[in-house]
Scaffold this motif. Structure first.
Motif: not given
Length: 145
Positions: A10-12, A14-16
């Motif tokens: 899941r996205s967090e 601009s990261n995952y």
């Protein structure tokens, strides 16, 4: 994104964030207690290829960090428990939500607060009661990690 190999991403920002459950621990793994060390090779060898297959852009993935820990769930059905304890007066439970707890935390917390204040929870939480565990009546949920 969820796949049958018990891996989610899941996205967090601009990261995952990627989460993987390897299932039951072997006897050797149960002896491990050093949660401070993360084995990046496990991610590379067991998870990365499946993620990249589902999301081709993940082929360029860079690991920024990681952590390991135990899953907290009941062994009857791997679902959380919420509500009053049937045998202990004024004892409330909200536990066993690992894996899907982040998805259910706000609603579960509100339902328990409503219960503690003597109100009927705004969501039907009977399926997550401790009574189901005491009476060996699992609540099977599909696609649980």
């Amino acid at each position: 994104m969820c796949c049958p190999l018990k891996t989610i991403a899941r996205s967090e920002g601009s990261n995952y964030i990627v989460q993987h459950s390897s299932g039951q621990l072997t006897d050797d793994q149960q002896e491990l207690s050093d949660f401070g060390s993360v084995d990046d090779s496990m991610f590379v060898e067991n998870i990365w290829e499946n993620l990249a297959y589902r999301i081709p852009a993940f082929e360029a993935l860079k690991i920024l960090g990681g952590w390991v820990g135990y899953y907290e769930y009941n062994t009857l059905d791997q679902n959380g428990m919420i509500g009053t304890h049937p045998l202990l007066h004024d004892h409330y439970n909200i536990n066993g939500f690992s894996g899907h707890g982040i998805q259910q935390a706000a609603a579960a917390g509100q339902c328990l607060a409503e219960t503690m204040c003597g109100a009927e929870p705004h969501i039907d939480i009977v399926a997550l009661s401790l009574q189901r565990v005491l009476h060996n009546k699992p609540y099977k949920e599909r696609n649980i990690l």
